[in-house]
Design a protein around this motif. Sequence first.
Motif, short mmCIF file in Angstrom:
data_model
loop_
_atom_site.label_atom_id
_atom_site.label_comp_id
_atom_site.label_asym_id
_atom_site.label_seq_id
_atom_site.Cartn_x
_atom_site.Cartn_y
_atom_site.Cartn_z
N ALA A 100 0.72 -1.18 -0.04
CA ALA A 100 0.19 -0.02 -0.01
C ALA A 100 0.95 1.16 0.05
CB ALA A 100 -0.91 0.12 1.30
N ASP A 101 0.21 2.32 -0.34
CA ASP A 101 1.05 3.60 -0.40
C ASP A 101 1.21 4.15 0.91
OD1 ASP A 101 1.45 3.78 -3.14
OD2 ASP A 101 -0.50 4.64 -3.75
N CYS A 102 2.14 4.81 1.35
CA CYS A 102 2.36 5.03 2.70
C CYS A 102 2.45 6.55 2.80
CB CYS A 102 3.65 4.57 3.52
SG CYS A 102 3.71 4.89 5.11
N TYR A 103 2.19 7.44 3.37
CA TYR A 103 1.98 8.88 3.81
C TYR A 103 2.44 9.26 5.13
CZ TYR A 103 -0.52 8.85 -0.67
OH TYR A 103 -1.14 8.57 -1.91
N LEU A 104 3.76 9.95 5.26
CA LEU A 104 4.12 10.26 6.57
C LEU A 104 3.89 11.75 6.95
CD1 LEU A 104 7.66 8.36 6.76
CD2 LEU A 104 5.32 7.48 7.43
N SER A 105 3.01 12.03 7.76
CA SER A 105 2.75 13.38 7.99
C SER A 105 3.53 13.83 9.36
CB SER A 105 1.31 13.52 8.46
OG SER A 105 0.98 14.88 8.61
N CYS A 106 4.42 14.87 8.79
CA CYS A 106 5.73 15.15 9.75
C CYS A 106 5.15 16.50 10.40
CB CYS A 106 6.93 15.30 8.84
SG CYS A 106 7.54 14.03 8.04
N LEU A 107 5.54 16.75 11.59
CA LEU A 107 5.36 17.93 12.29
C LEU A 107 5.82 19.20 11.72
CD1 LEU A 107 3.92 18.97 15.10
CD2 LEU A 107 6.12 18.77 15.96
N ASN A 155 2.41 20.01 6.60
CA ASN A 155 1.33 21.00 6.38
C ASN A 155 0.46 20.72 5.03
OD1 ASN A 155 2.25 22.62 8.58
ND2 ASN A 155 3.86 23.52 7.20
N GLU A 156 0.47 19.28 4.86
CA GLU A 156 -0.53 18.96 3.82
C GLU A 156 -1.51 17.88 4.40
OE1 GLU A 156 1.34 17.93 -0.09
OE2 GLU A 156 3.25 18.49 1.02
N ALA A 157 -2.56 17.75 3.71
CA ALA A 157 -3.56 16.70 4.09
C ALA A 157 -3.37 15.47 3.29
CB ALA A 157 -4.92 17.29 3.64
N CYS A 158 -3.46 14.53 3.91
CA CYS A 158 -3.30 13.21 3.30
C CYS A 158 -4.39 12.77 2.35
CB CYS A 158 -2.93 11.96 4.15
SG CYS A 158 -4.13 11.55 5.10
N PRO A 159 -4.42 11.91 1.55
CA PRO A 159 -5.50 11.77 0.72
C PRO A 159 -6.59 10.90 1.37
CG PRO A 159 -3.45 10.66 -0.31
CD PRO A 159 -3.22 11.28 1.02
N ASP A 160 -7.80 10.83 0.97
CA ASP A 160 -9.00 10.09 1.61
C ASP A 160 -8.60 8.72 1.48
OD1 ASP A 160 -10.20 12.46 2.24
OD2 ASP A 160 -11.52 12.56 0.65
N GLY A 161 -9.18 7.88 2.36
CA GLY A 161 -9.17 6.47 2.09
C GLY A 161 -7.89 5.64 2.97
N CYS A 162 -7.37 6.52 4.22
CA CYS A 162 -6.22 6.06 4.63
C CYS A 162 -6.49 5.84 5.98
CB CYS A 162 -5.04 7.35 4.66
SG CYS A 162 -4.26 7.42 3.16
N ALA A 163 -5.83 4.81 6.38
CA ALA A 163 -5.69 4.38 7.96
C ALA A 163 -4.65 5.12 8.73
CB ALA A 163 -5.69 2.99 8.21
N MET A 164 -5.14 5.48 9.81
CA MET A 164 -3.86 6.43 10.41
C MET A 164 -3.31 5.93 11.84
SD MET A 164 -4.52 10.09 12.22
CE MET A 164 -4.51 9.17 13.90
N VAL A 165 -2.25 6.03 12.10
CA VAL A 165 -1.71 5.64 13.09
C VAL A 165 -0.60 6.71 13.90
CG1 VAL A 165 0.13 4.02 12.54
CG2 VAL A 165 -0.65 3.71 14.82
N VAL A 166 -0.37 7.05 14.95
CA VAL A 166 0.53 7.99 15.64
C VAL A 166 1.82 7.02 15.65
CG1 VAL A 166 1.37 9.70 17.16
CG2 VAL A 166 -1.11 9.19 16.37
N ALA A 167 2.89 7.64 15.17
CA ALA A 167 4.11 6.93 15.06
C ALA A 167 5.02 7.54 16.49
CB ALA A 167 5.16 6.84 13.93
N SER A 168 4.75 9.05 16.43
CA SER A 168 5.37 9.59 17.60
C SER A 168 4.55 11.16 17.42
CB SER A 168 7.06 9.71 17.29
OG SER A 168 7.00 10.87 16.42
N ASP A 169 5.33 11.74 18.42
CA ASP A 169 4.45 13.18 18.66
C ASP A 169 5.26 13.96 17.49
OD1 ASP A 169 7.40 13.31 19.14
OD2 ASP A 169 7.04 14.71 21.04
N ARG A 170 6.10 13.61 16.59
CA ARG A 170 6.42 14.34 15.41
C ARG A 170 5.98 13.85 13.94
NH1 ARG A 170 12.38 14.67 15.29
NH2 ARG A 170 12.46 12.75 16.02
N CYS A 171 5.41 12.49 14.16
CA CYS A 171 5.07 11.71 12.71
C CYS A 171 4.07 10.80 12.79
CB CYS A 171 6.27 11.17 12.45
SG CYS A 171 6.06 10.26 10.62
#
Length: 153
Positions: free
Chosen positions: A36-43, A72-88
């Motif tokens: 699956a495609d993975c998106y990392l939302s960084c602080l 500072n970007e929204a991830c695409p719709d249809g993703c499951a999310m999990v917090v890896a750390s307070d920064r990602c």
Amino acid sequence: HCWRNEELDHTVEFVMAIIRAIRSLRADYNLTKTKADCYLSCLDEGTAAQVSPFSCYIQTLSSSKSVTLLVNEACPDGCAMVVASDRCTVHLMLKGLIDAEKEVLKLRAKQAELRKQIAKLREKISKADYSVKVPQKIQELDAEKVRAQSGLF
């Protein structure tokens, strides 16, 4: 020691936390063979710059189709999310890979189970002899569990 690089150690540990989070999310949705495609939302940009050199390792070790860093970007719709750390935060694209209705039912069952666990733990803590019979370390762990799980609902 002169050969030890503390900063690199911390960065690699951070990257491994991200990989563990992705692998855990993949296991939750039973994506054993599917990439699956993975998106990392960084602080912030600093966090993205820290993770960026390791993105190919993240992709390989997490069996991801691709790894995209977002700041500072929204991830695409249809993703499951999990917090890896307070920064990602990890977002894994599930659209088209899983049956959403089946997953909602599974998550509702999991939520009901967690609520039961919280109720049992609160009942245990509220007993009169709890503070006397239970070691302090266990009391602290129980209190932390209640706080963590209560924040989910």
